[in-house]
Design an enzyme around this catalytic site. Structure first.
Site, PDB file in Angstrom:
ATOM      1  N   LYS A 158      25.557  39.709  43.358  1.00  0.00           N
ATOM      2  CA  LYS A 158      25.796  38.662  42.353  1.00  0.00           C
ATOM      3  C   LYS A 158      26.383  37.430  43.043  1.00  0.00           C
ATOM      4  O   LYS A 158      27.566  37.357  43.332  1.00  0.00           O
ATOM      5  CB  LYS A 158      26.746  39.130  41.248  1.00  0.00           C
ATOM      6  CG  LYS A 158      26.512  38.260  40.016  1.00  0.00           C
ATOM      7  CD  LYS A 158      27.729  37.906  39.217  1.00  0.00           C
ATOM      8  CE  LYS A 158      28.638  36.839  39.694  1.00  0.00           C
ATOM      9  NZ  LYS A 158      28.172  35.451  39.635  1.00  0.00           N
ATOM     10  N   GLU A 160      37.939  39.318  50.097  1.00  0.00           N
ATOM     11  CA  GLU A 160      38.118  38.151  50.988  1.00  0.00           C
ATOM     12  C   GLU A 160      38.494  36.985  50.093  1.00  0.00           C
ATOM     13  O   GLU A 160      37.642  36.459  49.366  1.00  0.00           O
ATOM     14  CB  GLU A 160      36.807  37.823  51.716  1.00  0.00           C
ATOM     15  CG  GLU A 160      36.349  38.859  52.709  1.00  0.00           C
ATOM     16  CD  GLU A 160      37.175  38.892  53.971  1.00  0.00           C
ATOM     17  OE1 GLU A 160      37.979  37.965  54.189  1.00  0.00           O
ATOM     18  OE2 GLU A 160      37.026  39.859  54.728  1.00  0.00           O
ATOM     19  N   CYS A 210      37.342  28.407  53.126  1.00  0.00           N
ATOM     20  CA  CYS A 210      38.510  29.272  52.907  1.00  0.00           C
ATOM     21  C   CYS A 210      39.530  29.122  54.026  1.00  0.00           C
ATOM     22  O   CYS A 210      40.726  29.241  53.805  1.00  0.00           O
ATOM     23  CB  CYS A 210      38.069  30.716  52.764  1.00  0.00           C
ATOM     24  SG  CYS A 210      37.041  31.263  54.133  1.00  0.00           S
ATOM     25  N   GLU A 218      46.156  26.460  47.258  1.00  0.00           N
ATOM     26  CA  GLU A 218      44.852  26.192  47.885  1.00  0.00           C
ATOM     27  C   GLU A 218      44.145  25.102  47.086  1.00  0.00           C
ATOM     28  O   GLU A 218      43.739  25.325  45.951  1.00  0.00           O
ATOM     29  CB  GLU A 218      43.998  27.464  47.905  1.00  0.00           C
ATOM     30  CG  GLU A 218      42.718  27.273  48.688  1.00  0.00           C
ATOM     31  CD  GLU A 218      41.743  28.443  48.560  1.00  0.00           C
ATOM     32  OE1 GLU A 218      41.559  28.949  47.432  1.00  0.00           O
ATOM     33  OE2 GLU A 218      41.177  28.845  49.580  1.00  0.00           O
TER      34      GLU A 218
END
Ligand code: NAD
Length: 489
Positions: A173, A248, A282, A383
């Site tokens: 997905k 992750e 990331c 973030e």
């Protein structure tokens, strides 16, 4: 064209629902794709389960599976130009980055093609005579693989290649924001000869389509790459059936620059670390931490260079930075820049959308640098995931390490210094899954990638990336069976 792939066939959604995929450079629809409904998700899980329980794939010799991965790599190379262009159109990364991603994906498939043939099973030395104790590695089973929008083809390949190499079956997905190259990859897997039901593809929003994929008892493992909040939701959802999970997640990555570093090199890497793919990485080095004696010069030079970055249409060869991926992402970045200003950070460059000509139609944002930052600020601790970098200052090595570790994340970090021993010392002290010394961003298919602390669980790539998709079984065999004699009746 149908865009769901289930049990070896392309299918449309029974509901007829389709989602537009938007080109972030101009806001136009690239194409519409099918949104999986409950029927298609059910069919995909059932197909993966049947292919694992009764299909040939888990029992196919590992070396054969490796050869198939090699064929996938060949097909990716054949279609390199088209795939690179599509990745650029879908994500907004520059043409150069799009092609680099395809090359990296090829390397990942070739690495696991080779590793697949290496037998990890082994005998354990047993003190008891007449006993053979063997450790076997077996596939986990049915795996749900969920990926984010920033590196669509790369992230799915980090999961697909080892999961296939080890004989699992799966439901893929991708992000609803950038699904296009994953659809193409699934087509290439079928062309390479992956048996029906081994790889199934469903598309659509995470909450709707993803939830059953992480709760269904027929799924054995969930491997997820994405944001921290979603990771927490998935971890909780998967707990109901105690699935294996690999996460992750995000990062807030320190880039520590000592006064003895090579100044130009450190500035150059700081730019790449912070602004590659418009900072939507990331491991982006969005938290720059600079020794006081060079701080002012470093910030001035970094801001000067950041102001020169050519933000432009991503397929234009001269562009160095493309747009953000979506209007939602652009809105989020604008909010964070406002937060930075209100927190008292000094805006040194950027902080605006380019509005010249055609750029006004896309989700572009200029590289932005704040100095005078400290760890109490949200722009330093959260973030941001866009072209926004902050600068903090330090006086001692110990303080640099404390700052570098002062984050709930632990994905990546860097240290710039010409003192070899200091570089090693700081790298050892940083609690991050990857540390670069005098470099930023490179990764290797052979080297494990993943996060400490709230950046995730487990590792992708390397041998560990293969072991993630394996169950370990101990088979204990008595060669000359005899009654144990515990009970005499
Ligand atoms: P996201 O968490 O919003 O979405 C990721 C994926 O999860 C998408 O496919 C989405 O549809 C799906 N999803 C959302 N809710 C779900 C649910 N309840 N159940 C199942 N699936 C669900 O992340 P994003 O915005 O697409 O990606 C950006 C994030 O990804 C950043 O935080 C970035 O740091 C992280 N990321 C991490 C790595 C890494 O290697 N650690 C690599 C790339 C991106």
């Amino acid at each position: 064209m149908s865009s769901l792939f289930i049990a070896g066939h392309w299918r449309s959604s029974a509901s007829g629902l389709r989602d537009d995929v938007i080109n972030p450079a101009n806001g136009e629809v690239i194409e519409a794709v099918d949104r999986a409904g409950a029927d298609e998700v059910e069919a995909a899980i059932a197909a993966a389960r049947a292919a694992f329980d009764a299909g040939p794939w888990p029992k196919t010799p590992a070396a054969e599976r490796g050869k198939l991965l090699g064929r996938v790599a060949d097909l990716l190379e054949r279609d390199r130009a088209d795939l690179g262009r599509l990745e650029t159109t879908d994500t907004g990364k520059t043409a150069r980055e799009g092609l680099l991603d395809i090359d990296d994906v090829v390397s990942v498939f070739r690495y696991y093609a080779d590793l697949a043939g290496h037998d990890l099973d082994h005998d354990v030395l047993v003190p008891t005579p007449g006993v053979r104790s063997r450790i076997r590695h077996e596939p986990v089973g049915v795996c749900t693989l969920i990926t984010p929008w920033n590196y669509p083809l790369l992230q799915i390949s980090w999961k697909l290649a080892p999961a296939l190499a080890t004989g699992n079956t799966m439901i893929v997905k991708p992000s609803e924001v950038t699904p296009l190259t994953t659809i193409k990859l699934v087509g290439l897997l079928a062309e390479a000869g992956v048996p029906d039901g081994v790889v199934n593809l469903v598309l659509g929003p995470g909450g709707e389509v993803g939830t059953p994929l992480v709760t269904d008892p027929r799924v054995d493992m969930v491997s997820f790459t994405g944001g921290l909040a979603t990771g927490r939701t998935i971890m909780a959802a998967a707990a109901g059936t105690v699935k294996q999970i690999a996460l992750e997640l995000g990062g807030k990555n320190p880039n520590i620059v000592f006064a003895d570093s090579d100044f130009e090199t450190a500035v150059d890497h700081a730019l790449t670390g912070a602004f590659l793919h418009s900072g939507q990485v990331c491991s982006a080095g969005s938290r720059i931490i600079v020794e006081r004696s060079i701080h002012d010069d470093f910030v001035a030079e970094l801001a000067r260079r950041a102001d020169l970055v050519r933000v432009g249409y991503p397929l234009d060869e001269s562009s160095e930075c493309g747009p953000l991926v979506s209007q939602a992402q652009l809105d989020k970045i604008e909010r964070y820049v406002e937060i930075g200003r209100s927190e008292g950070a000094q805006l040194r460059c950027g902080g605006i959308r380019p509005t010249e000509g055609a750029l006004a139609r896309g989700f572009f944002y200029r590289p932005t640098l704040f100095s005078g930052c400290d760890r109490t600020m949200r722009i330093v601790s959260e973030e941001v995931f866009g072209p926004v970098a902050t600068v903090e200052v330090f006086d001692t090595e110990a303080e640099a390490i404390t700052l570098g570790n002062d984050t709930t994340y632990g994905l990546a970090g860097a240290v710039f210094t010409t003192d070899v021993e200091r570089g090693e010392r700081v790298a050892e002290a940083l609690r991050h899954g990857t540390v670069w010394i005098n470099d930023y961003h490179p990764y290797l298919p052979q080297a494990e990638w993943g996060g400490m602390k709230q950046s995730g669980i487990g590792r992708e790539l390397g041998v560990t990336g293969l072991l993630e998709y394996m169950e370990i079984k101990h088979v204990y065999r008595t060669i000359e069976p005899a009654p144990p004699g515990w009970f005499t009746g």
